[in-house]
Design a protein around this motif. Structure first.
Motif, PDB file in Angstrom:
ATOM      1  N   UNK A 155      -7.474   5.992   8.819  1.00 45.09           N
ATOM      2  CA  UNK A 155      -6.863   7.281   8.471  1.00 45.09           C
ATOM      3  C   UNK A 155      -6.109   7.188   7.147  1.00 45.09           C
ATOM      4  N   UNK A 156      -5.383   6.102   6.953  1.00 47.55           N
ATOM      5  CA  UNK A 156      -4.628   5.918   5.706  1.00 47.55           C
ATOM      6  C   UNK A 156      -5.583   5.782   4.525  1.00 47.55           C
ATOM      7  N   UNK A 157      -6.691   5.067   4.719  1.00 50.35           N
ATOM      8  CA  UNK A 157      -7.693   4.959   3.658  1.00 50.35           C
ATOM      9  C   UNK A 157      -8.273   6.333   3.336  1.00 50.35           C
ATOM     10  N   UNK A 158      -8.517   7.128   4.356  1.00 46.95           N
ATOM     11  CA  UNK A 158      -9.018   8.489   4.137  1.00 46.95           C
ATOM     12  C   UNK A 158      -8.024   9.313   3.333  1.00 46.95           C
ATOM     13  N   UNK A 159      -6.742   9.173   3.646  1.00 46.69           N
ATOM     14  CA  UNK A 159      -5.712   9.879   2.892  1.00 46.69           C
ATOM     15  C   UNK A 159      -5.688   9.416   1.436  1.00 46.69           C
ATOM     16  N   UNK A 160      -5.866   8.129   1.235  1.00 46.51           N
ATOM     17  CA  UNK A 160      -5.919   7.569  -0.114  1.00 46.51           C
ATOM     18  C   UNK A 160      -7.093   8.168  -0.887  1.00 46.51           C
ATOM     19  N   UNK A 161      -8.260   8.223  -0.245  1.00 46.20           N
ATOM     20  CA  UNK A 161      -9.425   8.839  -0.882  1.00 46.20           C
ATOM     21  C   UNK A 161      -9.157  10.308  -1.201  1.00 46.20           C
ATOM     22  N   UNK A 162      -8.531  11.000  -0.270  1.00 47.69           N
ATOM     23  CA  UNK A 162      -8.239  12.419  -0.456  1.00 47.69           C
ATOM     24  C   UNK A 162      -7.314  12.635  -1.652  1.00 47.69           C
ATOM     25  N   UNK A 163      -6.297  11.798  -1.794  1.00 49.38           N
ATOM     26  CA  UNK A 163      -5.371  11.900  -2.926  1.00 49.38           C
ATOM     27  C   UNK A 163      -6.093  11.717  -4.258  1.00 49.38           C
ATOM     28  N   UNK A 164      -7.170  10.950  -4.227  1.00 48.47           N
ATOM     29  CA  UNK A 164      -7.934  10.693  -5.448  1.00 48.47           C
ATOM     30  C   UNK A 164      -9.036  11.731  -5.676  1.00 48.47           C
ATOM     31  N   UNK A 165      -9.133  12.690  -4.763  1.00 45.75           N
ATOM     32  CA  UNK A 165     -10.182  13.702  -4.883  1.00 45.75           C
ATOM     33  C   UNK A 165     -11.537  13.224  -4.393  1.00 45.75           C
ATOM     34  N   UNK A 166     -11.563  12.106  -3.679  1.00 40.51           N
ATOM     35  CA  UNK A 166     -12.810  11.548  -3.150  1.00 40.51           C
ATOM     36  C   UNK A 166     -13.048  12.089  -1.742  1.00 40.51           C
ATOM     37  N   UNK A 167     -13.198  13.405  -1.665  1.00 45.23           N
ATOM     38  CA  UNK A 167     -13.302  14.077  -0.376  1.00 45.23           C
ATOM     39  C   UNK A 167     -14.565  13.691   0.385  1.00 45.23           C
ATOM     40  N   UNK A 168     -15.623  13.361  -0.350  1.00 48.95           N
ATOM     41  CA  UNK A 168     -16.868  12.949   0.298  1.00 48.95           C
ATOM     42  C   UNK A 168     -16.704  11.623   1.037  1.00 48.95           C
ATOM     43  N   UNK A 221       0.838  -1.201   0.000  1.00 48.27           N
ATOM     44  CA  UNK A 221       0.000   0.000   0.000  1.00 48.27           C
ATOM     45  C   UNK A 221       0.871   1.248   0.000  1.00 48.27           C
ATOM     46  N   UNK A 222       1.891   1.261   0.870  1.00 50.42           N
ATOM     47  CA  UNK A 222       2.786   2.415   0.943  1.00 50.42           C
ATOM     48  C   UNK A 222       3.458   2.670  -0.396  1.00 50.42           C
ATOM     49  N   UNK A 223       3.933   1.628  -1.030  1.00 54.04           N
ATOM     50  CA  UNK A 223       4.595   1.760  -2.325  1.00 54.04           C
ATOM     51  C   UNK A 223       3.643   2.328  -3.369  1.00 54.04           C
ATOM     52  N   UNK A 224       2.449   1.770  -3.439  1.00 52.41           N
ATOM     53  CA  UNK A 224       1.464   2.278  -4.396  1.00 52.41           C
ATOM     54  C   UNK A 224       1.160   3.752  -4.156  1.00 52.41           C
ATOM     55  N   UNK A 225       0.982   4.115  -2.897  1.00 49.39           N
ATOM     56  CA  UNK A 225       0.650   5.510  -2.601  1.00 49.39           C
ATOM     57  C   UNK A 225       1.818   6.438  -2.907  1.00 49.39           C
ATOM     58  N   UNK A 226       3.037   6.005  -2.634  1.00 47.96           N
ATOM     59  CA  UNK A 226       4.209   6.819  -2.977  1.00 47.96           C
ATOM     60  C   UNK A 226       4.356   6.997  -4.482  1.00 47.96           C
ATOM     61  N   UNK A 227       3.924   6.004  -5.230  1.00 43.55           N
ATOM     62  CA  UNK A 227       3.990   6.060  -6.694  1.00 43.55           C
ATOM     63  C   UNK A 227       2.795   6.789  -7.304  1.00 43.55           C
ATOM     64  N   UNK A 228       1.869   7.208  -6.437  1.00 39.89           N
ATOM     65  CA  UNK A 228       0.676   7.879  -6.946  1.00 39.89           C
ATOM     66  C   UNK A 228      -0.357   6.918  -7.518  1.00 39.89           C
ATOM     67  N   UNK A 229      -0.246   5.649  -7.175  1.00 38.01           N
ATOM     68  CA  UNK A 229      -1.177   4.626  -7.662  1.00 38.01           C
ATOM     69  C   UNK A 229      -2.221   4.343  -6.586  1.00 38.01           C
ATOM     70  N   UNK A 230      -2.906   5.402  -6.188  1.00 40.63           N
ATOM     71  CA  UNK A 230      -3.893   5.282  -5.118  1.00 40.63           C
ATOM     72  C   UNK A 230      -5.048   4.367  -5.498  1.00 40.63           C
ATOM     73  N   UNK A 231      -5.334   4.278  -6.785  1.00 37.80           N
ATOM     74  CA  UNK A 231      -6.407   3.398  -7.237  1.00 37.80           C
ATOM     75  C   UNK A 231      -6.074   1.927  -6.971  1.00 37.80           C
TER      76      UNK A 231
END
Length: 81
Positions: free
Chosen positions: A41-54, A2-12
């Motif tokens: 919290x990490x899932x929320x950050x992932x959603x936020x990175x994707x613009x899924x603020x809701x 998960x950390x690797x994907x998020x660092x690479x911008x692969x939040x999806x």
């Protein structure tokens, strides 16, 4: 992973892994365990990175509420929520 994907911008790619982890933590550790709250919290950050603020906002509000209940208001983890 998960950390690797998020660092690479692969939040999806990270999102389904986080959702699965969160479900497992809730089942094994419970909803109020700090590991579960951190995963939330990490899932929320992932959603936020994707613009899924809701989707991110209610998770972050829940994290803050649970941190305040389990930890002191001035605890660093609570403040970071």
């Amino acid at each position: 992973l998960v950390d690797l994907y998020m660092l690479q911008g692969k939040d999806d790619k990270a999102e389904p892994l986080l959702v699965n982890c969160l479900e497992n933590y809730k089942a094994v550790l419970g909803h109020n365990h700090l590991t579960t709250v951190n995963c939330n919290k990490i899932l929320a950050e992932c959603y936020s990175h994707q613009g899924k603020y809701d989707k991110a906002e209610p998770l972050l509000v829940d994290c803050l509420k649970k941190c305040k209940a389990v930890l002191e208001h001035n605890h660093p983890t609570t403040i970071l929520c």
